[in-house]
Design a protein around this motif. Structure first.
Motif, PDB file in Angstrom:
ATOM      1  N   GLY A 142      18.616  39.503  38.072  1.00  0.00           N
ATOM      2  CA  GLY A 142      19.419  40.574  38.666  1.00  0.00           C
ATOM      3  C   GLY A 142      20.753  40.725  37.973  1.00  0.00           C
ATOM      4  N   MET A 143      21.387  39.600  37.685  1.00  0.00           N
ATOM      5  CA  MET A 143      22.681  39.618  37.004  1.00  0.00           C
ATOM      6  C   MET A 143      22.560  40.342  35.671  1.00  0.00           C
ATOM      7  SD  MET A 143      25.545  38.455  37.907  1.00  0.00           S
ATOM      8  CE  MET A 143      26.446  37.837  36.502  1.00  0.00           C
ATOM      9  N   LEU A 144      21.580  39.874  34.893  1.00  0.00           N
ATOM     10  CA  LEU A 144      21.441  40.413  33.541  1.00  0.00           C
ATOM     11  C   LEU A 144      21.101  41.892  33.579  1.00  0.00           C
ATOM     12  CD1 LEU A 144      20.608  38.330  30.765  1.00  0.00           C
ATOM     13  CD2 LEU A 144      19.201  40.340  30.753  1.00  0.00           C
ATOM     14  N   PHE A 145      20.157  42.236  34.459  1.00  0.00           N
ATOM     15  CA  PHE A 145      19.696  43.617  34.471  1.00  0.00           C
ATOM     16  C   PHE A 145      20.675  44.552  35.154  1.00  0.00           C
ATOM     17  CE2 PHE A 145      15.787  42.061  32.879  1.00  0.00           C
ATOM     18  CZ  PHE A 145      15.233  43.138  32.234  1.00  0.00           C
ATOM     19  N   SER A 146      21.662  44.018  35.877  1.00  0.00           N
ATOM     20  CA  SER A 146      22.644  44.926  36.450  1.00  0.00           C
ATOM     21  C   SER A 146      23.676  45.328  35.402  1.00  0.00           C
ATOM     22  CB  SER A 146      23.328  44.290  37.658  1.00  0.00           C
ATOM     23  OG  SER A 146      24.028  43.149  37.270  1.00  0.00           O
ATOM     24  N   ILE A 147      23.906  44.486  34.409  1.00  0.00           N
ATOM     25  CA  ILE A 147      24.906  44.829  33.400  1.00  0.00           C
ATOM     26  C   ILE A 147      24.261  45.453  32.172  1.00  0.00           C
ATOM     27  CG2 ILE A 147      26.855  43.938  32.065  1.00  0.00           C
ATOM     28  CD1 ILE A 147      27.270  41.839  34.067  1.00  0.00           C
ATOM     29  N   LEU A 148      22.997  45.066  31.917  1.00  0.00           N
ATOM     30  CA  LEU A 148      22.320  45.573  30.712  1.00  0.00           C
ATOM     31  C   LEU A 148      22.304  47.106  30.620  1.00  0.00           C
ATOM     32  CD1 LEU A 148      20.776  44.962  28.166  1.00  0.00           C
ATOM     33  CD2 LEU A 148      18.699  44.773  29.508  1.00  0.00           C
ATOM     34  N   PRO A 149      22.009  47.853  31.712  1.00  0.00           N
ATOM     35  CA  PRO A 149      22.018  49.325  31.589  1.00  0.00           C
ATOM     36  C   PRO A 149      23.350  49.843  31.075  1.00  0.00           C
ATOM     37  CG  PRO A 149      21.094  48.681  33.680  1.00  0.00           C
ATOM     38  CD  PRO A 149      21.605  47.438  33.055  1.00  0.00           C
ATOM     39  N   LEU A 150      24.443  49.234  31.545  1.00  0.00           N
ATOM     40  CA  LEU A 150      25.754  49.689  31.086  1.00  0.00           C
ATOM     41  C   LEU A 150      25.917  49.397  29.605  1.00  0.00           C
ATOM     42  CD1 LEU A 150      28.076  48.507  33.983  1.00  0.00           C
ATOM     43  CD2 LEU A 150      26.442  50.355  33.912  1.00  0.00           C
ATOM     44  N   ALA A 151      25.395  48.233  29.186  1.00  0.00           N
ATOM     45  CA  ALA A 151      25.507  47.885  27.769  1.00  0.00           C
ATOM     46  C   ALA A 151      24.751  48.888  26.917  1.00  0.00           C
ATOM     47  CB  ALA A 151      24.970  46.480  27.529  1.00  0.00           C
ATOM     48  N   ILE A 152      23.546  49.260  27.370  1.00  0.00           N
ATOM     49  CA  ILE A 152      22.764  50.229  26.598  1.00  0.00           C
ATOM     50  C   ILE A 152      23.466  51.587  26.628  1.00  0.00           C
ATOM     51  CG2 ILE A 152      20.511  51.362  26.412  1.00  0.00           C
ATOM     52  CD1 ILE A 152      20.212  48.470  25.895  1.00  0.00           C
ATOM     53  N   LEU A 153      23.985  51.946  27.785  1.00  0.00           N
ATOM     54  CA  LEU A 153      24.650  53.239  27.963  1.00  0.00           C
ATOM     55  C   LEU A 153      25.855  53.371  27.038  1.00  0.00           C
ATOM     56  CD1 LEU A 153      24.272  55.655  29.864  1.00  0.00           C
ATOM     57  CD2 LEU A 153      25.946  54.626  31.382  1.00  0.00           C
ATOM     58  N   THR A 154      26.622  52.283  26.919  1.00  0.00           N
ATOM     59  CA  THR A 154      27.854  52.364  26.142  1.00  0.00           C
ATOM     60  C   THR A 154      27.690  51.801  24.756  1.00  0.00           C
ATOM     61  OG1 THR A 154      28.510  50.235  27.020  1.00  0.00           O
ATOM     62  CG2 THR A 154      29.258  52.157  28.208  1.00  0.00           C
ATOM     63  N   ASN A 155      26.482  51.300  24.453  1.00  0.00           N
ATOM     64  CA  ASN A 155      26.174  50.762  23.130  1.00  0.00           C
ATOM     65  C   ASN A 155      27.063  49.590  22.737  1.00  0.00           C
ATOM     66  OD1 ASN A 155      24.664  50.568  20.842  1.00  0.00           O
ATOM     67  ND2 ASN A 155      25.977  51.960  19.678  1.00  0.00           N
ATOM     68  N   ALA A 172      34.795  54.546  31.352  1.00  0.00           N
ATOM     69  CA  ALA A 172      35.854  55.313  32.006  1.00  0.00           C
ATOM     70  C   ALA A 172      35.795  56.769  31.595  1.00  0.00           C
ATOM     71  CB  ALA A 172      37.210  54.707  31.649  1.00  0.00           C
ATOM     72  N   GLY A 173      35.328  57.005  30.353  1.00  0.00           N
ATOM     73  CA  GLY A 173      35.250  58.391  29.909  1.00  0.00           C
ATOM     74  C   GLY A 173      33.915  59.056  30.188  1.00  0.00           C
ATOM     75  N   LEU A 174      33.066  58.366  30.957  1.00  0.00           N
ATOM     76  CA  LEU A 174      31.722  58.899  31.190  1.00  0.00           C
ATOM     77  C   LEU A 174      31.767  60.072  32.158  1.00  0.00           C
ATOM     78  CD1 LEU A 174      28.729  58.099  30.504  1.00  0.00           C
ATOM     79  CD2 LEU A 174      28.683  57.073  32.760  1.00  0.00           C
ATOM     80  N   ASP A 175      30.933  61.077  31.834  1.00  0.00           N
ATOM     81  CA  ASP A 175      30.856  62.233  32.720  1.00  0.00           C
ATOM     82  C   ASP A 175      30.289  61.815  34.075  1.00  0.00           C
ATOM     83  OD1 ASP A 175      31.556  64.795  32.909  1.00  0.00           O
ATOM     84  OD2 ASP A 175      30.239  65.495  31.289  1.00  0.00           O
ATOM     85  N   PHE A 176      30.769  62.430  35.127  1.00  0.00           N
ATOM     86  CA  PHE A 176      30.391  61.969  36.454  1.00  0.00           C
ATOM     87  C   PHE A 176      28.909  62.180  36.739  1.00  0.00           C
ATOM     88  CE2 PHE A 176      30.725  61.459  41.047  1.00  0.00           C
ATOM     89  CZ  PHE A 176      31.546  60.347  41.075  1.00  0.00           C
ATOM     90  N   VAL A 177      28.313  63.183  36.076  1.00  0.00           N
ATOM     91  CA  VAL A 177      26.892  63.455  36.364  1.00  0.00           C
ATOM     92  C   VAL A 177      25.989  62.329  35.881  1.00  0.00           C
ATOM     93  CG1 VAL A 177      26.945  65.934  36.529  1.00  0.00           C
ATOM     94  CG2 VAL A 177      26.897  64.855  34.286  1.00  0.00           C
ATOM     95  N   VAL A 207      24.769  53.820  36.939  1.00  0.00           N
ATOM     96  CA  VAL A 207      25.851  52.857  37.136  1.00  0.00           C
ATOM     97  C   VAL A 207      25.927  52.443  38.602  1.00  0.00           C
ATOM     98  CG1 VAL A 207      28.306  52.467  36.848  1.00  0.00           C
ATOM     99  CG2 VAL A 207      27.094  53.880  35.213  1.00  0.00           C
ATOM    100  N   LEU A 208      25.738  53.439  39.486  1.00  0.00           N
ATOM    101  CA  LEU A 208      25.802  53.117  40.917  1.00  0.00           C
ATOM    102  C   LEU A 208      24.646  52.195  41.314  1.00  0.00           C
ATOM    103  CD1 LEU A 208      26.908  56.485  42.502  1.00  0.00           C
ATOM    104  CD2 LEU A 208      28.227  54.385  42.216  1.00  0.00           C
ATOM    105  N   ILE A 209      23.449  52.502  40.795  1.00  0.00           N
ATOM    106  CA  ILE A 209      22.303  51.644  41.126  1.00  0.00           C
ATOM    107  C   ILE A 209      22.546  50.237  40.600  1.00  0.00           C
ATOM    108  CG2 ILE A 209      19.840  51.312  40.759  1.00  0.00           C
ATOM    109  CD1 ILE A 209      19.563  54.316  40.555  1.00  0.00           C
ATOM    110  N   SER A 210      23.074  50.168  39.377  1.00  0.00           N
ATOM    111  CA  SER A 210      23.407  48.870  38.808  1.00  0.00           C
ATOM    112  C   SER A 210      24.382  48.119  39.691  1.00  0.00           C
ATOM    113  CB  SER A 210      24.044  49.031  37.433  1.00  0.00           C
ATOM    114  OG  SER A 210      23.089  49.351  36.501  1.00  0.00           O
ATOM    115  N   PHE A 211      25.335  48.880  40.233  1.00  0.00           N
ATOM    116  CA  PHE A 211      26.349  48.214  41.049  1.00  0.00           C
ATOM    117  C   PHE A 211      25.714  47.562  42.271  1.00  0.00           C
ATOM    118  CE2 PHE A 211      29.480  48.195  44.500  1.00  0.00           C
ATOM    119  CZ  PHE A 211      30.380  47.305  43.943  1.00  0.00           C
ATOM    120  N   ILE A 212      24.751  48.247  42.875  1.00  0.00           N
ATOM    121  CA  ILE A 212      24.091  47.632  44.044  1.00  0.00           C
ATOM    122  C   ILE A 212      23.408  46.329  43.623  1.00  0.00           C
ATOM    123  CG2 ILE A 212      22.400  47.982  45.869  1.00  0.00           C
ATOM    124  CD1 ILE A 212      22.862  50.989  45.518  1.00  0.00           C
ATOM    125  N   ALA A 213      22.706  46.390  42.485  1.00  0.00           N
ATOM    126  CA  ALA A 213      22.058  45.177  41.976  1.00  0.00           C
ATOM    127  C   ALA A 213      23.088  44.080  41.747  1.00  0.00           C
ATOM    128  CB  ALA A 213      21.325  45.496  40.676  1.00  0.00           C
TER     129      ALA A 213
END
Lengths: 676, 309, 181
Positions: B140-153, B165-170, B175-181
């Motif tokens: 859970g730990m790894l997979f909650s941060i991994l999406p952000l890593a892929i998203l931001t490269n 911080a500069g990500l469009d809100f849409v 990120v929200l799902i990751s946060f729950i994880a």
């Protein structure tokens, strides 16, 4: 270089023969065999090291009078890398063996052991350097046979003989598949020489390539111990003397990895991408199941053997990702995957042999493989405990040790795959990452169990209570490996470039900029996607730890520390029966993974008065994890084979005349066939 | 100036963390209609423990002796990799999220060994449970941060935060799902309800507390303090990595203090959430924990697929 | 769920007021001399380990009541802990039955210095109604040194709380040193 290679092999062979000749004088035979092994290993390190540093390869062919068989030796960078690992592990194992084998001198023939031991190491080096498939099969067989004799060395125990037999059967099963692999390659390329095969590889039809892939995967997978072909590993490793287990688990199973790399990425690299997916998924399954089976073990050497299955899985994940990237044409990432696989191969060889040697020291003192009979050894064997702890930390992939560095690289290769093209590939990479993540945590749990139950708390048997520190030479062997665990981790920035060089020396990978770069301190992948700076972590840990300890000391120097027994809630003093056991420690995890492990529980209650259940005199609980592979896979296969064999035995009636007739008929048949 | 900011960043977590625990306890007390201890109570507790003598069982080895220092050190080091007061380079080498996760595993590894070391039966099963929860949380730990890593490269946590911080809100759904994880993993890693009750006195139900029953005096203080630090580190990660607004690169003292204040305000929200969860749900049965932890893992995987597809 | 929260915040707190507690007469009995250095050490944080040495559970019930939301002992920085190794104060109840002598001694040894022992209830002070029984040793002081006594059979939570505050005050202001000096 000619001389160096021959003298390396020559040293081992001389040692083997001398030790066989001195069979009657066990003590001298032991010294001779181990010292020759040490010398040979040092020569091996020098040879492979100079090849690696000089970045050149050593090639020689000796023609023989047999058709098609050339003794073709080719130590390229990849082989040199493996020979370096083999020599390092055999060096420390032999130093360890010098005093470890002494306890066997009275009981068993140490001289013949030395014979097989030296030949075994020599065959490991020859296997890594063989460049002709027939010759390869011969040395591969020598490796299997010598290791078989090493496994059954303690031949007065029947379980060792059984383990050896299983090993022999499984290894020949593997050899059969390897034989088929090479025969198919011969059919379509017309040569047993690796160099020729490589040139002609494009002529092989795709379908045949696929068949070769599967055959080689089964054949070498048996040796590597992938699930479900792993069943010999947890039997054979505990049976062998510990430094042989270290060699078998640390390096012998790696020769299979070498050959997989050789075939899939060197000889015929243009494979389909499903090959990589298969390897990746097999790796993921092996690593997760391997660590779970390890958790359920309380035999320390079986536990370590299952961890070999796990780590082979991790290596295969690196290799699988490399194969997938290669088939997609993403060579820089393929290099990253292969570097991760090779790096983990080396690291696993180091820490696994360290752990086996540590386990050997413990077994030597306690005369038991059962961890439930250990305990409290950290006070009695302080050095062994430190070395084993370093090995445990390294295999659990905790920074800044070497296991973490290579798992980190494997993670990076897998992360890169998540952004790959098709959904199927993405999915398999996600599966692999998940498997690796859970494997990491489970391995840590397993080694907390292994270390704590063995070394911490109070001794749980008389033997454990009376054990003492092992002799110096054994500790020296382990100390070298323990130091390597730390050095190979912290200086990953200097180790990885060497491995990158090994990788890019493969013709399929050369002329590309790898997706992994290094500076003296750090390793960076995919143009800054991630970077790892282990020296900084180490210095920070050491520095801040010192500061914290100093500050706390200054603050609390006036406080007293007194010794009072463990708080036992006021009950009479706790004894070692109250400590957590190895089974108890892992039970929760086993139950939680129940759908995979299918744990069983049998409770037997004996009552004093048979019809009254209120006064039980004894209660026994049997907790087990059944071996589903034997009951569900091997037993049915065995039944079918026995059935066929019983039918075939009609022609085999032991009558010599009849056999002569068979030969006669066959010859006539052949003559007729060749005429038509 | 840079050294001053460095020192401020280094001291931020250990100095603030007892306050956060105090606030959580206060909120829980209010939810129970009590007045509760002062929010500065944890400081008093730590101070008192540092002034007390120590009692160590004779069965304990050096592992028991040095583990508290190691745990505290690890939390201090990890706090330097957190995404607030981005000082540019990464002198402790802990900016990578894998290093961070595995360093936490390192501290759990040694804490578990220390729990068994004395031969106390409570310590033994405390360790067993700790490692069980750790092994199941890792995914859970790894997979909650991994999406952000892929998203931001990037896997560098600070860089991740600044590009999020500069990500469009849409694009914010994963990120929200990751946060729950991540939040579930936070509760598990920090031994909070529903995984473990930090306030329990019943040895048989303990996880974290069972391992430290044998500690006293300064070593107990260090372990408690590092547990406080760990919670704050996770809270800062949750607040600043997933909702990275108001992070400044620390050019001067003004922005430094501003960032610290904003971070603290965001951390307050996270720890309030922790306290409310603790007050509202019951502790789960031990063998039900995998369900929750796998939920966290699956949420992470879903978020990852949202990112990569 | 929402109803639960609204209910929590609608209901007023019912707490025993600190005024009444602080102005109660001094009902703590001071036993042995305490080192004066304890004073500054415990200020603001006191960890209690309860030892039931053969008591009839009446005292335990009253002690449990201390942590509820009416008496709320936590607001004074006092809390109960799970291990004597974490404790500053041992609260012993009961006349110490013979089976508990060993346990009580171990608990005392396991409590790190500086530590305070408080005998709670008449039983713990001198055996109370069990005084003279062959099964007890008539009070905690016969097994381990006792620093404070809280009389009552059982003492009510108010008494215990007031006494605890008194003890804290005594330690805090080093009143103890003056009294004995």
């Amino acid at each position: 270089m000619d001389n160096l290679f021959l003298s390396t092999i020559g040293t081992f062979v001389t040692g083997a023969i001398l030790s066989l000749l001195l069979k009657s004088k066990g003590k001298i035979a032991n010294r001779v065999s181990n010292i020759s092994a040490i010398t040979g290993s040092i020569l091996g390190i020098i040879m492979s090291g100079s090849l690696l540093i000089g970045r050149f390869q050593y090639h020689t062919i000796i023609q023989t009078s047999f058709p098609l068989l050339n003794i073709s030796i080719n130590v390229d960078q990849l082989s040199a890398f493996f020979i370096l690992v083999i020599s390092t592990v055999s060096l420390t194992s032999s130093i360890y063996g010098l005093s470890y084998m002494q306890k066997f001198i009275k009981q068993y023939s140490v001289g013949s052991f030395g014979f097989f031991y030296n030949l075994f190491i020599a065959s490991l080096i020859l296997v890594s350097s063989a460049s002709n498939s027939l010759y390869f099969l011969i040395v591969w067989e020598i490796m299997s046979i010598t290791s078989y004799f090493l496994v059954i060395f303690e031949n007065k125990k029947s379980e060792n003989i059984n383990a050896g037999f299983l090993y022999l059967v499984m290894t020949h099963l593997g050899t059969a598949f390897i034989l088929l692999t090479f025969l198919l390659l011969f059919m379509f390329t017309g040569s047993f020489e690796f160099a020729v095969i490589k040139q002609q590889a494009n002529n092989i039809p795709l379908l045949v390539k696929n068949v070769i892939f599967v055959l080689a995967l089964v054949g070498f997978g048996t040796k590597a111990g992938i699930i479900p072909l792993h069943i010999w590993l947890p039997r054979a490793h505990p049976a062998a003397p510990s430094h042989v287990s270290a060699l078998m688990s640390g390096v012998m199973i790696k020769t299979a990895i070498l050959m997989m790399i050789r075939i899939y990425l060197d000889l015929m690299p243009s494979g389909a991408s499903w090959w990589g997916i298969v390897v990746l998924i097999i790796g993921a399954i092996s690593s997760l199941l391997g660590v779970l089976y390890a958790l359920s073990e309380h035999d320390i050497k079986k536990l370590l053997a299952y961890h070999s299955v796990e780590n082979i899985g991790i290596i295969l994940m690196g290799l699988g990702s490399a194969m997938i990237f290669y088939s997609l044409g993403m060579i820089p990432l393929a290099i990253l995957g292969l570097v991760a696989a090779l790096y983990h191969t080396m690291n696993h060889a180091i820490f696994k042999s360290l752990l086996f040697l540590g386990a050997g020291s413990v077994v030597l003192q306690t005369h038991s493989h059962n961890m439930e009979e250990y305990g409290g050894l950290i006070k009695r064997m302080p050095y062994t405990a430190v070395f084993f702890l370093i090995g445990a930390v390294a295999i659990s992939a905790l920074p800044p040790f070497n296991g973490f560095a290579s798992e980190w690289a494997t993670y990076q290769a897998l992360f890169a795959g998540v952004i790959a093209q098709s959904t199927l590939i993405k999915g398999s990479f996600v599966l692999a990452i998940a498997s690796l993540a859970f494997t990491g945590g489970l391995a840590a749990a397993c080694f907390v169990k292994a270390f704590a139950v063995t070394f911490l708390a109070k001794p749980r048997s008389e033997a454990a209570k009376n054990s003492v520190e092992s002799p110096m030479l054994m500790n020296v062997g382990m100390a070298i490996l323990a130091l390597l665990c730390l050095v190979l981790g912290i200086f990953s920035g200097s180790v990885v470039p060497e491995i990158i060089a090994v990788t890019t020396s493969l013709s399929a990978m050369s002329n590309y900029t790898p997706a992994i770069a290094t500076s003296p301190q750090s390793v960076t992948v995919s143009q800054g996607f991630a970077s790892l700076n282990l020296p900084a972590v180490f210095i920070a840990l050491a520095g801040v730890l010192t500061i914290v300890m100093t500050l706390v000391y200054i603050k609390t120097r006036n406080q007293k520390v007194s010794a009072v027994d463990v708080w036992d809630c006021g009950a009479p003093p706790l004894n070692s029966r109250a400590e957590i056991t190895s089974t108890g420690f892992a039970r929760a995890l086993i139950v939680m993974f129940g759908s995979l492990m299918r744990p069983t529980k049998h409770t037997i209650i004996e009552n004093n008065i048979s019809n009254l259940p209120y006064y039980p005199s004894s209660k026994t609980v049997n907790l087990e994890v059944p071996n589903v592979y034997e009951t569900k896979l091997y037993r049915p296969v065995h039944t079918i084979l026995s059935f066929i064999a019983s039918k075939v035995s009609i022609v085999q009636n032991g009558n010599v005349n009849q056999y002569l007739m068979y030969i006669f008929v066959t010859l006539i048949g052949l003559l007729l066939w060749s005429n038509f | 100036m840079e050294i001053l900011i460095f020192v401020i960043k280094f001291l931020y977590v250990p100095l603030i963390s007892p306050l956060c625990i105090g606030i959580i306890r206060k909120i829980k007390a209010i939810m129970q209609n009590r007045e509760g201890a002062s929010i500065f109570q944890p400081y008093n507790d730590l101070l008192k423990l540092f002034n007390k003598d120590e009692i160590i069982a004779p069965t304990a080895s050096w592992i028991f002796m040095y583990t508290p220092y190691l745990l505290f050190t690890i939390t201090l080091i990890i706090s330097m990799g957190l995404p607030f007061l981005i000082t540019g380079d990464n002198i402790f080498g802990v900016n990578d999220f894998l290093v961070m996760i595995y360093l936490f595993a390192f501290s759990s590894f040694f804490l578990s060994l220390a729990g068994i070391d004395t031969g106390s039966s409570f310590g033994g099963f405390g360790s067993s449970r700790e490692m069980t929860v750790l092994a199941l949380t890792e995914g859970g730990m790894l997979f909650s941060i991994l999406p952000l890593a892929i998203l931001t490269n990037t896997t560098n946590i600070s860089l991740m935060a600044s590009s999020l911080a500069g990500l469009d809100f849409v694009y914010y759904a994963p990120v929200l799902i990751s946060f729950i994880a991540f939040f579930i993993a936070l509760l598990a890693e920090n031994s909070r309800i529903p995984f473990d009750n930090p306030a329990t006195h019943l040895e048989l139900t303990m996880i974290h507390e069972a391992m430290i029953l044998e500690y006293s005096g300064k070593r107990l203080a260090l372990i408690e303090w590092s547990a406080f630090n760990k919670l704050l580190i996770f809270a800062i990660l949750g607040a600043n990595l997933f909702f990275p607004w108001g992070i400044n690169s620390s050019a001067n003292l003004t922005t430094t203090f501003l960032t610290m204040a904003i971070t603290f305000a965001k951390v307050l929200i996270v720890i309030t959430a922790v306290a409310v969860v603790e007050s509202s749900v019951a502790k789960l049965r031990y063998f039900k924990l995998p369900d929750l932890l796998f939920t966290s893992f699956i949420l992470g995987v879903i978020s990852l697929f949202l990112v990569v597809i | 769920m929402l109803r639960l929260y609204t209910k929590i915040f609608k209901n007023p707190k019912t707490l025993i007021s600190t005024q009444t507690l602080y102005h109660n007469p001094d009902i703590t009995i001071i036993g042995e001399k305490l080192q004066s250095k304890i004073g500054k050490l415990f200020s603001g944080s006191l960890a209690i380990r309860e030892v039931a040495a053969g008591s009839d559970n009446s005292v335990e019930q009253e002690l449990t009541a201390l942590t509820n939301s009416y008496y709320d002992i936590e607001r004074f920085g006092i809390h109960f802990v799970a291990s004597p190794k974490h404790a500053d104060m041992l609260m012993v109840s009961g006349p110490v039955s013979r089976n508990m002598i060993h346990a009580l001694k171990v608990a005392y040894e396991c409590t790190p210095n500086p530590k305070i022992v408080v005998a709670v209830g008449d039983g713990a002070i001198d055996g109370g109604i069990y005084k003279g029984s062959y099964a007890t040793v008539d009070g905690v002081k016969n097994v381990i040194p006792v620093h404070f006594e809280i009389p009552g059979d059982p003492p009510s939570p108010v008494t215990i709380l007031t006494s605890l505050l008194n003890i804290l005050e005594i330690i805090d202001s080093k009143k103890l040193g003056q009294q004995n000096g």
